[in-house]
Scaffold this motif. Structure first.
Motif, mmCIF file in Angstrom:
data_model
loop_
_atom_site.group_PDB
_atom_site.id
_atom_site.type_symbol
_atom_site.label_atom_id
_atom_site.label_comp_id
_atom_site.label_asym_id
_atom_site.label_seq_id
_atom_site.Cartn_x
_atom_site.Cartn_y
_atom_site.Cartn_z
ATOM 1 N N THR A 135 0.484 -1.013 -0.144
ATOM 2 C CA THR A 135 0.334 -0.214 -0.092
ATOM 3 C C THR A 135 0.849 1.240 0.116
ATOM 4 N N GLY A 136 0.238 2.675 -0.240
ATOM 5 C CA GLY A 136 1.283 3.704 -0.563
ATOM 6 C C GLY A 136 2.444 3.086 -1.796
ATOM 7 N N ALA A 137 2.124 2.480 -2.876
ATOM 8 C CA ALA A 137 3.119 1.899 -3.897
ATOM 9 C C ALA A 137 3.148 3.120 -4.403
ATOM 10 N N THR A 150 -4.672 8.243 -4.609
ATOM 11 C CA THR A 150 -5.578 8.168 -5.886
ATOM 12 C C THR A 150 -4.115 7.297 -6.817
ATOM 13 N N ALA A 151 -4.569 7.594 -8.443
ATOM 14 C CA ALA A 151 -3.830 7.425 -9.732
ATOM 15 C C ALA A 151 -2.605 8.593 -9.627
ATOM 16 N N ARG A 152 -2.934 9.514 -9.358
ATOM 17 C CA ARG A 152 -2.130 11.418 -9.470
ATOM 18 C C ARG A 152 -0.723 10.608 -9.675
ATOM 19 N N TYR A 153 0.060 9.709 -8.984
ATOM 20 C CA TYR A 153 1.420 9.544 -9.611
ATOM 21 C C TYR A 153 1.636 8.008 -10.468
ATOM 22 N N PHE A 191 -2.933 -0.367 -8.108
ATOM 23 C CA PHE A 191 -4.267 -0.372 -8.104
ATOM 24 C C PHE A 191 -5.500 1.292 -7.252
ATOM 25 N N THR A 192 -6.469 1.595 -7.181
ATOM 26 C CA THR A 192 -6.501 2.803 -6.369
ATOM 27 C C THR A 192 -7.869 2.796 -5.550
#
Length: 242
Positions: free
Chosen positions: A8-10, A35-38, A54-55
């Motif tokens: 998580t937080g990947a 989010t998919a921001r990065y 995944f988000t």
């Protein structure tokens, strides 16, 4: 090594550095972020079809179950779970901290780890060998002024790991906590500024230590924790007595 790993937080910071390490070792990584921001930058940095992103809202029971269901369609096992997603707001004294902000820390740092463990454990306990790594912080071993909510939530992560270890002493499941000191991440830069962050250890260094733990080159017993500070290991704590 053909292991199936969930982080998580990947999509940036320590989570992304860990994803790189596992991919380089021949593992498959399922990364999760809020989010998919990065995502585009993260996928470009890893550049491997073995890295999936995944988000989802890790503080939501429904969302966590849905994400794990999606991952389960692609793999039948979870060899390693790394609960790395986290949040740290601003430097605030206790009397000035809104209750809503305190709850946000608890949700994103502790609830998220609890929910991932809760729904991954039934799968992991069916295996002969599995590992849970919960990322806490030095602030989870001794409180930091003006970061009370963050410290309290990270202390909770340590308790979560110890409880899981004590509940599963003979199951082939190992659960440890990693407690990094300051790292040169965006979170650190937002809190203390660029100059301070530049003096901290890199996420890549911490990821390398974690990789050595996973590969049994550094021993941390189930229920124990390791502190990584100033670019070195400063403590490996034994699990508390039952």
């Amino acid at each position: 090594m053909n292991r199936e790993v969930i982080i998580t937080g990947a999509s940036r910071g320590l989570g992304l550095e860990l994803a790189k390490k596992f991919i380089d070792s021949g593992d498959k990584v399922f990364g999760i972020s809020r989010t998919a921001r990065y995502h585009a930058a993260a996928l470009a940095a890893v550049a491997s079809p073995a890295f999936k992103l995944f988000t989802g809202d890790m503080t939501s029971e429904k969302s966590v179950k849905n994400i794990l269901m999606k991952i389960k369609r692609q793999t039948k096992k979870i060899d390693i779970l790394v609960n790395n997603a986290g949040y740290c707001g601003s430097l605030t004294r206790v009397e000035d901290l809104p209750l809503k902000e305190f709850h946000r820390h608890m949700a994103q740092n502790l609830d998220s780890a609890f929910l991932m463990c809760k729904f991954a454990l039934p799968v992991m306990l069916k295996q002969k060998k599995a590992l849970i790594i919960n990322i806490s912080s030095m602030a989870g071993t001794r409180a930091v002024p003006r970061l009370m909510a963050y410290s309290a939530s990270k202390f909770g992560v340590l308790a979560l790991s110890q409880s899981i270890a004590k509940e599963n002493p003979d199951a082939g499941l190992k659960c440890i906590t990693v407690c990094p000191g300051g790292m040169n991440t965006q979170m650190r830069r937002d809190l203390f500024g660029l100059e301070d962050a530049a003096r901290q250890q890199t996420p890549g260094f911490v990821a390398d230590i974690i990789s050595q733990i996973v590969d049994d080159k550094i021993t941390v017993l189930s229920g124990g924790h390791i502190v990584i500070r100033y670019g070195k290991i400063t403590d490996i704590a034994q699990p508390p007595a039952a």
